[in-house]
Scaffold this motif. Sequence first.
Motif, PDB file in Angstrom:
ATOM      1  N   LEU A 126     -79.402  75.588  10.533  1.00  0.00           N
ATOM      2  CA  LEU A 126     -79.000  77.278  11.037  1.00  0.00           C
ATOM      3  C   LEU A 126     -78.349  77.683   9.849  1.00  0.00           C
ATOM      4  O   LEU A 126     -77.151  77.109   9.431  1.00  0.00           O
ATOM      5  CB  LEU A 126     -78.482  77.409  12.290  1.00  0.00           C
ATOM      6  CG  LEU A 126     -77.876  78.599  13.001  1.00  0.00           C
ATOM      7  CD1 LEU A 126     -78.980  79.539  13.064  1.00  0.00           C
ATOM      8  CD2 LEU A 126     -77.006  78.542  13.793  1.00  0.00           C
ATOM      9  N   SER A 127     -78.286  79.076   9.362  1.00  0.00           N
ATOM     10  CA  SER A 127     -77.497  79.664   8.391  1.00  0.00           C
ATOM     11  C   SER A 127     -76.662  80.637   9.107  1.00  0.00           C
ATOM     12  O   SER A 127     -77.453  81.760   9.687  1.00  0.00           O
ATOM     13  CB  SER A 127     -78.296  79.994   7.268  1.00  0.00           C
ATOM     14  OG  SER A 127     -78.829  79.024   6.423  1.00  0.00           O
ATOM     15  N   VAL A 128     -75.388  80.835   8.699  1.00  0.00           N
ATOM     16  CA  VAL A 128     -74.660  81.863   9.532  1.00  0.00           C
ATOM     17  C   VAL A 128     -73.574  82.630   8.368  1.00  0.00           C
ATOM     18  O   VAL A 128     -72.765  81.907   7.665  1.00  0.00           O
ATOM     19  CB  VAL A 128     -73.681  81.543  10.704  1.00  0.00           C
ATOM     20  CG1 VAL A 128     -73.174  82.753  11.313  1.00  0.00           C
ATOM     21  CG2 VAL A 128     -74.595  80.836  11.671  1.00  0.00           C
ATOM     22  N   PRO A 129     -73.870  83.911   8.229  1.00  0.00           N
ATOM     23  CA  PRO A 129     -72.957  84.504   7.312  1.00  0.00           C
ATOM     24  C   PRO A 129     -71.374  84.526   7.664  1.00  0.00           C
ATOM     25  O   PRO A 129     -71.194  84.733   8.808  1.00  0.00           O
ATOM     26  CB  PRO A 129     -73.513  86.033   7.006  1.00  0.00           C
ATOM     27  CG  PRO A 129     -74.959  85.800   7.563  1.00  0.00           C
ATOM     28  CD  PRO A 129     -74.769  84.832   8.612  1.00  0.00           C
ATOM     29  N   ILE A 130     -70.586  84.545   6.853  1.00  0.00           N
ATOM     30  CA  ILE A 130     -69.130  84.359   7.034  1.00  0.00           C
ATOM     31  C   ILE A 130     -68.604  85.671   6.189  1.00  0.00           C
ATOM     32  O   ILE A 130     -68.914  86.096   5.221  1.00  0.00           O
ATOM     33  CB  ILE A 130     -68.481  83.417   6.388  1.00  0.00           C
ATOM     34  CG1 ILE A 130     -68.802  81.959   7.107  1.00  0.00           C
ATOM     35  CG2 ILE A 130     -66.782  83.709   6.408  1.00  0.00           C
ATOM     36  CD1 ILE A 130     -68.585  80.936   6.229  1.00  0.00           C
ATOM     37  N   VAL A 131     -67.860  86.636   6.937  1.00  0.00           N
ATOM     38  CA  VAL A 131     -67.272  87.874   6.614  1.00  0.00           C
ATOM     39  C   VAL A 131     -66.007  87.991   6.931  1.00  0.00           C
ATOM     40  O   VAL A 131     -65.621  87.668   7.908  1.00  0.00           O
ATOM     41  CB  VAL A 131     -68.015  89.150   6.949  1.00  0.00           C
ATOM     42  CG1 VAL A 131     -67.448  90.488   6.653  1.00  0.00           C
ATOM     43  CG2 VAL A 131     -69.705  89.132   6.738  1.00  0.00           C
ATOM     44  N   ASP A 132     -65.140  88.110   5.908  1.00  0.00           N
ATOM     45  CA  ASP A 132     -63.782  88.513   6.137  1.00  0.00           C
ATOM     46  C   ASP A 132     -63.179  87.205   6.878  1.00  0.00           C
ATOM     47  O   ASP A 132     -62.120  86.992   7.768  1.00  0.00           O
ATOM     48  CB  ASP A 132     -63.261  89.482   7.197  1.00  0.00           C
ATOM     49  CG  ASP A 132     -63.363  90.830   6.622  1.00  0.00           C
ATOM     50  OD1 ASP A 132     -63.231  90.852   5.052  1.00  0.00           O
ATOM     51  OD2 ASP A 132     -63.643  91.840   7.177  1.00  0.00           O
ATOM     52  N   GLY A 133     -63.462  85.866   6.387  1.00  0.00           N
ATOM     53  CA  GLY A 133     -63.229  84.705   7.057  1.00  0.00           C
ATOM     54  C   GLY A 133     -63.740  84.364   8.297  1.00  0.00           C
ATOM     55  O   GLY A 133     -63.227  83.252   8.991  1.00  0.00           O
ATOM     56  N   ARG A 134     -64.601  84.828   8.885  1.00  0.00           N
ATOM     57  CA  ARG A 134     -65.184  84.836  10.207  1.00  0.00           C
ATOM     58  C   ARG A 134     -66.446  84.799  10.315  1.00  0.00           C
ATOM     59  O   ARG A 134     -67.214  85.371   9.777  1.00  0.00           O
ATOM     60  CB  ARG A 134     -64.506  85.828  11.132  1.00  0.00           C
ATOM     61  CG  ARG A 134     -63.188  85.886  11.188  1.00  0.00           C
ATOM     62  CD  ARG A 134     -62.810  87.117  12.034  1.00  0.00           C
ATOM     63  NE  ARG A 134     -63.167  87.211  13.569  1.00  0.00           N
ATOM     64  CZ  ARG A 134     -62.327  86.845  14.497  1.00  0.00           C
ATOM     65  NH1 ARG A 134     -61.292  86.475  14.475  1.00  0.00           N
ATOM     66  NH2 ARG A 134     -62.855  86.828  15.651  1.00  0.00           N
ATOM     67  N   LEU A 135     -67.050  83.881  11.406  1.00  0.00           N
ATOM     68  CA  LEU A 135     -68.495  83.847  11.639  1.00  0.00           C
ATOM     69  C   LEU A 135     -68.836  85.114  11.962  1.00  0.00           C
ATOM     70  O   LEU A 135     -68.396  85.671  12.883  1.00  0.00           O
ATOM     71  CB  LEU A 135     -68.903  82.911  12.393  1.00  0.00           C
ATOM     72  CG  LEU A 135     -68.689  81.181  12.199  1.00  0.00           C
ATOM     73  CD1 LEU A 135     -68.504  80.266  13.179  1.00  0.00           C
ATOM     74  CD2 LEU A 135     -69.674  80.824  11.059  1.00  0.00           C
ATOM     75  N   THR A 136     -70.172  85.552  11.738  1.00  0.00           N
ATOM     76  CA  THR A 136     -70.748  86.999  12.099  1.00  0.00           C
ATOM     77  C   THR A 136     -71.649  86.673  13.383  1.00  0.00           C
ATOM     78  O   THR A 136     -72.572  87.380  13.320  1.00  0.00           O
ATOM     79  CB  THR A 136     -71.275  87.849  11.097  1.00  0.00           C
ATOM     80  OG1 THR A 136     -72.643  86.752  10.681  1.00  0.00           O
ATOM     81  CG2 THR A 136     -70.572  88.151   9.882  1.00  0.00           C
ATOM     82  N   LEU A 137     -71.079  86.116  14.406  1.00  0.00           N
ATOM     83  CA  LEU A 137     -71.608  85.659  15.750  1.00  0.00           C
ATOM     84  C   LEU A 137     -71.492  87.067  16.338  1.00  0.00           C
ATOM     85  O   LEU A 137     -70.241  87.600  16.627  1.00  0.00           O
ATOM     86  CB  LEU A 137     -71.231  84.556  16.331  1.00  0.00           C
ATOM     87  CG  LEU A 137     -71.610  83.283  15.735  1.00  0.00           C
ATOM     88  CD1 LEU A 137     -70.537  82.082  16.195  1.00  0.00           C
ATOM     89  CD2 LEU A 137     -73.088  83.038  15.723  1.00  0.00           C
ATOM     90  N   GLY A 138     -72.366  87.262  17.529  1.00  0.00           N
ATOM     91  CA  GLY A 138     -72.134  88.346  18.614  1.00  0.00           C
ATOM     92  C   GLY A 138     -71.213  87.806  19.731  1.00  0.00           C
ATOM     93  O   GLY A 138     -70.770  86.533  19.459  1.00  0.00           O
TER      94      GLY A 138
END
Lengths: 139, 139, 139
Positions: free
Chosen positions: B101-113
Amino acid sequence: MVKTETITIKTNGNCDVIDMTEHVNTAVVQSDIRAGTVTLFNIGSTAGITTTEYEPGLANYDIKAAFEKIAPEHARYAHEQTWHDDNGHAHVRASLLGPSLSVPIVDGRLTLGTWQQIILVDFDTRPRTRTIMCQIIGD
Amino acid sequence: MVKTETITIKTNGNCDVIDMTEHVNTAVVQSDIRAGTVTLFNIGSTAGITTTEYEPGLANYDIKAAFEKIAPEHARYAHEQTWHDDNGHAHVRASLLGPSLSVPIVDGRLTLGTWQQIILVDFDTRPRTRTIMCQIIGD
Amino acid sequence: MVKTETITIKTNGNCDVIDMTEHVNTAVVQSDIRAGTVTLFNIGSTAGITTTEYEPGLANYDIKAAFEKIAPEHARYAHEQTWHDDNGHAHVRASLLGPSLSVPIVDGRLTLGTWQQIILVDFDTRPRTRTIMCQIIGD
């Protein structure tokens, strides 16, 4: 650093399960990347990529049986009415399995388990020559 | 920049669905990577990784029921004739779900719902201690 | 180099299959990244991402039929007893399909096949506005 190779694999179609681990291993070794992620991507919409323990029972029977249950070869598919072909089940199976797989590389090696191989599953209804992108990003 | 951690999780097997979001969050925070992608990869061929809303109904019943339909525990598997074991269904399910599974990180955080957690699903027929690679590439 | 965009897509829910290839193409072109990997990630737990040949038969009928077999809309789901809602099947289908897809970029272009499009499948039971992370890492 980004290194991209293409892997070419001949298949028999019809849910042919092919161990492509050595192809990927070779690309990893030749890339000289010691830490990073390899992304595999099947070009085309009737095959997919995942991992399994590559032994004859799973490769020749069990995986095929599961996909036959999910999307039977001889069911009716609207896709086949669009194109008058016979591979609607192949498309549905490939979309479900997915075309991409990402595997981390540590110390220049794929982090696979001992009994875990990278497989291409070709769902099409005839032999195909597949092109798989093998892209490694890392240091 | 490439940062790699291993996450260790004890499971009960038998389609145990485990929320591993906090393990991944911790690795992301410790990596100091602010923008990038985390790749999770289960080592082994009888478990997989995906996301779900982690609540008892889905985690304890519904996901299990779907996999029982796709690859029933007590069906016959050629894999079990190869090795004389009992986990053919576990292999088939894991190949279908996929190990990565690949999950982007933005501003140091996982972009999960908000109602979206990262889960490990262990299909094996006994308790296992799982090792999941957690590799973050970014800046 | 890491470039992150969000893609916003309005759906009709109910297994709506939407071709999002052009959105991803635009992000790739604007990123100026010539070699790298794009990671797509659906935020939320009732939709997934994969590829297919985007034609009306597969998009409007065949993919829907396969998911209806795996996790029927009107079966009983423990999730629905937890929240008194009606989308248990949507959660199960989304977990199976998976929220993420990785596609290599070569010479500034996605390495898709000619008849292979990137699709969002929205399983929820009502129209939704979806946010998909589109993150490109490369040179």
